[in-house]
Design a protein around this motif. Structure first.
Motif, PDB file in Angstrom:
ATOM      1  N   VAL A  40       0.841  -1.198   0.000  1.00 38.48           N
ATOM      2  CA  VAL A  40       0.000   0.000   0.000  1.00 38.48           C
ATOM      3  C   VAL A  40       0.874   1.245   0.000  1.00 38.48           C
ATOM      4  CG1 VAL A  40      -1.661   1.359   1.335  1.00 38.48           C
ATOM      5  CG2 VAL A  40      -1.952  -1.112   1.109  1.00 38.48           C
ATOM      6  N   ARG A  41       1.828   1.289   0.900  1.00 38.36           N
ATOM      7  CA  ARG A  41       2.681   2.472   1.038  1.00 38.36           C
ATOM      8  C   ARG A  41       3.469   2.754  -0.246  1.00 38.36           C
ATOM      9  NH1 ARG A  41       4.340   5.018   5.634  1.00 38.36           N
ATOM     10  NH2 ARG A  41       3.713   3.274   6.934  1.00 38.36           N
ATOM     11  N   PHE A  47      -3.168   6.184  -5.199  1.00 41.16           N
ATOM     12  CA  PHE A  47      -4.449   5.893  -5.839  1.00 41.16           C
ATOM     13  C   PHE A  47      -5.577   5.686  -4.827  1.00 41.16           C
ATOM     14  CE2 PHE A  47      -1.039   4.242  -8.556  1.00 41.16           C
ATOM     15  CZ  PHE A  47      -1.178   5.125  -9.611  1.00 41.16           C
ATOM     16  N   LEU A  48      -5.221   5.546  -3.546  1.00 45.63           N
ATOM     17  CA  LEU A  48      -6.214   5.357  -2.491  1.00 45.63           C
ATOM     18  C   LEU A  48      -6.501   6.646  -1.724  1.00 45.63           C
ATOM     19  CD1 LEU A  48      -4.871   2.015  -0.953  1.00 45.63           C
ATOM     20  CD2 LEU A  48      -6.711   2.298  -2.627  1.00 45.63           C
ATOM     21  N   PRO A  52      -6.145  14.270  -6.829  1.00 46.11           N
ATOM     22  CA  PRO A  52      -6.189  14.081  -8.286  1.00 46.11           C
ATOM     23  C   PRO A  52      -5.729  12.703  -8.751  1.00 46.11           C
ATOM     24  CG  PRO A  52      -4.443  15.605  -7.677  1.00 46.11           C
ATOM     25  CD  PRO A  52      -5.213  15.314  -6.434  1.00 46.11           C
ATOM     26  N   SER A  53      -4.935  11.998  -7.962  1.00 46.53           N
ATOM     27  CA  SER A  53      -4.458  10.676  -8.387  1.00 46.53           C
ATOM     28  C   SER A  53      -5.357   9.534  -7.903  1.00 46.53           C
ATOM     29  CB  SER A  53      -3.033  10.446  -7.882  1.00 46.53           C
ATOM     30  OG  SER A  53      -3.006  10.441  -6.474  1.00 46.53           O
ATOM     31  N   TYR A  54      -6.397   9.848  -7.124  1.00 51.33           N
ATOM     32  CA  TYR A  54      -7.306   8.814  -6.634  1.00 51.33           C
ATOM     33  C   TYR A  54      -7.906   8.056  -7.808  1.00 51.33           C
ATOM     34  CZ  TYR A  54     -11.441   6.574  -4.709  1.00 51.33           C
ATOM     35  OH  TYR A  54     -12.384   5.643  -4.373  1.00 51.33           O
ATOM     36  N   ASP A  55      -7.980   6.735  -7.669  1.00 49.05           N
ATOM     37  CA  ASP A  55      -8.549   5.898  -8.723  1.00 49.05           C
ATOM     38  C   ASP A  55      -9.552   4.937  -8.092  1.00 49.05           C
ATOM     39  OD1 ASP A  55      -8.526   3.324 -10.515  1.00 49.05           O
ATOM     40  OD2 ASP A  55      -7.710   4.932 -11.771  1.00 49.05           O
ATOM     41  N   TRP A  80      -7.479 -10.394  -5.769  1.00 47.70           N
ATOM     42  CA  TRP A  80      -7.942  -9.008  -5.676  1.00 47.70           C
ATOM     43  C   TRP A  80      -6.794  -8.024  -5.502  1.00 47.70           C
ATOM     44  CZ3 TRP A  80     -12.139  -7.712  -7.816  1.00 47.70           C
ATOM     45  CH2 TRP A  80     -13.196  -8.608  -7.885  1.00 47.70           C
ATOM     46  N   LEU A  81      -5.731  -8.430  -4.816  1.00 53.41           N
ATOM     47  CA  LEU A  81      -4.554  -7.564  -4.738  1.00 53.41           C
ATOM     48  C   LEU A  81      -3.960  -7.395  -6.131  1.00 53.41           C
ATOM     49  CD1 LEU A  81      -2.599  -5.904  -3.029  1.00 53.41           C
ATOM     50  CD2 LEU A  81      -1.233  -7.985  -2.745  1.00 53.41           C
ATOM     51  N   GLY A  82      -3.923  -8.479  -6.894  1.00 51.88           N
ATOM     52  CA  GLY A  82      -3.444  -8.397  -8.276  1.00 51.88           C
ATOM     53  C   GLY A  82      -4.297  -7.457  -9.112  1.00 51.88           C
ATOM     54  N   GLU A  83      -5.608  -7.507  -8.915  1.00 51.65           N
ATOM     55  CA  GLU A  83      -6.503  -6.594  -9.648  1.00 51.65           C
ATOM     56  C   GLU A  83      -6.229  -5.139  -9.251  1.00 51.65           C
ATOM     57  OE1 GLU A  83      -8.862  -7.279 -12.158  1.00 51.65           O
ATOM     58  OE2 GLU A  83      -7.664  -9.110 -12.103  1.00 51.65           O
ATOM     59  N   ALA A  84      -6.010  -4.888  -7.964  1.00 50.91           N
ATOM     60  CA  ALA A  84      -5.705  -3.526  -7.514  1.00 50.91           C
ATOM     61  C   ALA A  84      -4.388  -3.049  -8.114  1.00 50.91           C
ATOM     62  CB  ALA A  84      -5.643  -3.471  -5.985  1.00 50.91           C
ATOM     63  N   LEU A  85      -3.388  -3.919  -8.121  1.00 49.62           N
ATOM     64  CA  LEU A  85      -2.094  -3.540  -8.684  1.00 49.62           C
ATOM     65  C   LEU A  85      -2.177  -3.346 -10.198  1.00 49.62           C
ATOM     66  CD1 LEU A  85       0.204  -5.779  -6.492  1.00 49.62           C
ATOM     67  CD2 LEU A  85       0.084  -3.280  -6.470  1.00 49.62           C
ATOM     68  N   ARG A  86      -2.960  -4.187 -10.896  1.00 44.17           N
ATOM     69  CA  ARG A  86      -3.136  -4.011 -12.338  1.00 44.17           C
ATOM     70  C   ARG A  86      -3.863  -2.694 -12.633  1.00 44.17           C
ATOM     71  NH1 ARG A  86      -2.788  -9.448 -12.136  1.00 44.17           N
ATOM     72  NH2 ARG A  86      -4.894  -9.911 -11.455  1.00 44.17           N
ATOM     73  N   SER A  87      -4.840  -2.354 -11.820  1.00 45.29           N
ATOM     74  CA  SER A  87      -5.526  -1.068 -11.992  1.00 45.29           C
ATOM     75  C   SER A  87      -4.560   0.087 -11.771  1.00 45.29           C
ATOM     76  CB  SER A  87      -6.704  -0.951 -11.024  1.00 45.29           C
ATOM     77  OG  SER A  87      -7.665  -1.930 -11.289  1.00 45.29           O
ATOM     78  N   ALA A  88      -3.678  -0.060 -10.794  1.00 42.09           N
ATOM     79  CA  ALA A  88      -2.676   0.977 -10.531  1.00 42.09           C
ATOM     80  C   ALA A  88      -1.692   1.086 -11.693  1.00 42.09           C
ATOM     81  CB  ALA A  88      -1.932   0.679  -9.231  1.00 42.09           C
ATOM     82  N   ILE A  89      -1.320  -0.057 -12.278  1.00 39.56           N
ATOM     83  CA  ILE A  89      -0.421  -0.031 -13.436  1.00 39.56           C
ATOM     84  C   ILE A  89      -1.083   0.713 -14.588  1.00 39.56           C
ATOM     85  CG2 ILE A  89       0.618  -1.472 -15.234  1.00 39.56           C
ATOM     86  CD1 ILE A  89       1.145  -3.578 -13.028  1.00 39.56           C
ATOM     87  N   GLN A  90      -2.359   0.441 -14.835  1.00 40.59           N
ATOM     88  CA  GLN A  90      -3.069   1.130 -15.915  1.00 40.59           C
ATOM     89  C   GLN A  90      -3.129   2.628 -15.660  1.00 40.59           C
ATOM     90  OE1 GLN A  90      -6.826  -0.878 -16.092  1.00 40.59           O
ATOM     91  NE2 GLN A  90      -6.056  -2.471 -17.457  1.00 40.59           N
ATOM     92  N   ALA A  91      -3.405   3.017 -14.432  1.00 39.66           N
ATOM     93  CA  ALA A  91      -3.464   4.440 -14.099  1.00 39.66           C
ATOM     94  C   ALA A  91      -2.089   5.088 -14.235  1.00 39.66           C
ATOM     95  CB  ALA A  91      -3.993   4.629 -12.683  1.00 39.66           C
TER      96      ALA A  91
END
Length: 173
Positions: A40-41, A47-48, A52-55, A80-91
Motif C-alpha cells: 500500500v505504502r 491511488f487510495l 487528483p491521483s485517486y482511482d 484481488w490484490l493483483g486486480e488492484a495492482l493491475r488497476s494501478a499499473i493502468q493508471a
C-alpha cells in the motif's frame, strides 16, 4: 478512499488490526500484514488517497483484497490484490514514458528489484523484496526480508521482459 491527513493513522491501523499472516496455496511462505502495508505504502497509496491521483478501480479492488485477507482467504486475496495492482499499473502507464530496454533504471519504491537466471530457471525470475530493519528476527537481532506478496518469484522469458514488467508496475524508474 483515505483523506491525506489520515494516511499515517490508517496505515498504522491496518498494521495493528490485520491478521499477522495468511496462508496462500501454492506458495512456500505466507503473506504477512507487513508486506500488505508495504505494498500500500509503496504502490497503491497515491491511488487510495483523496486527490487528483485517486482511482476508484484501485480503491475498490484493494477494499476487496483487504476483505479476503481478513477472512483468511489467501487465493482470493492474491487475486484481488493483483486486480488492484493491475488497476494501478493502468493508471500509472497513462502518464509514464514507454519502456526503453537500453535505458538504465533504478528502483522507484522501497522494494528492491533483482533478477535470477540460470540454476534450472528458464528465462529469468523476478525477485522483489523489502527489508524491515526495525522488526525482531529469529536470531535475536532486528531486520528481516519481506517478499512482495504478488510479484516476488514471477518467471519471465528474459531479464528484459522482467525489467519491463517491473517498470510497468512502477517498481523501476
Amino acid at each position: 478512499m483515505i483523506a491525506a491527513h489520515q494516511v499515517q493513522l490508517q496505515l498504522a491501523h491496518w498494521h495493528m488490526s490485520l491478521p499477522r499472516e495468511i496462508a496462500v496455496p501454492d506458495r512456500a511462505t505466507p503473506v504477512t500484514c507487513i508486506a500488505v502495508v508495504r505494498v500500500v505504502r509503496a504502490e497503491l497509496l497515491a491511488f487510495l488517497t483523496f486527490g487528483p491521483s485517486y482511482d476508484h478501480a484501485v480503491a475498490e479492488n484493494f477494499r476487496r483484497a483487504l476483505e479476503m485477507y481478513c477472512r483468511g482467504w489467501g487465493r482470493e486475496f492474491i487475486y484481488w490484490l493483483g486486480e488492484a495492482l493491475r488497476s494501478a499499473i493502468q493508471a500509472r502507464t497513462q502518464v509514464a514514458e514507454p519502456f526503453d530496454p537500453k535505458a538504465h533504471y533504478v528502483t522507484a519504491t522501497t522494494w528492491g528489484v533483482s533478477y535470477v537466471t540460470g540454476s534450472g530457471i528458464e528465462g529469468a525470475r523476478l525477485n522483489v523484496h523489502d527489508v524491515d530493519e526495525s522488526a525482531p528476527n529469529a536470531w535475536g537481532g532486528t531486520g528481516f526480508v519481506v517478499p512482495h506478496p504478488l510479484y516476488d518469484g514471477l518467471n519471465f522469458a528474459s531479464v528484459t521482459d522482467a525489467k519491463e514488467f517491473a517498470y510497468q508496475a512502477g517498481l523501476l524508474q
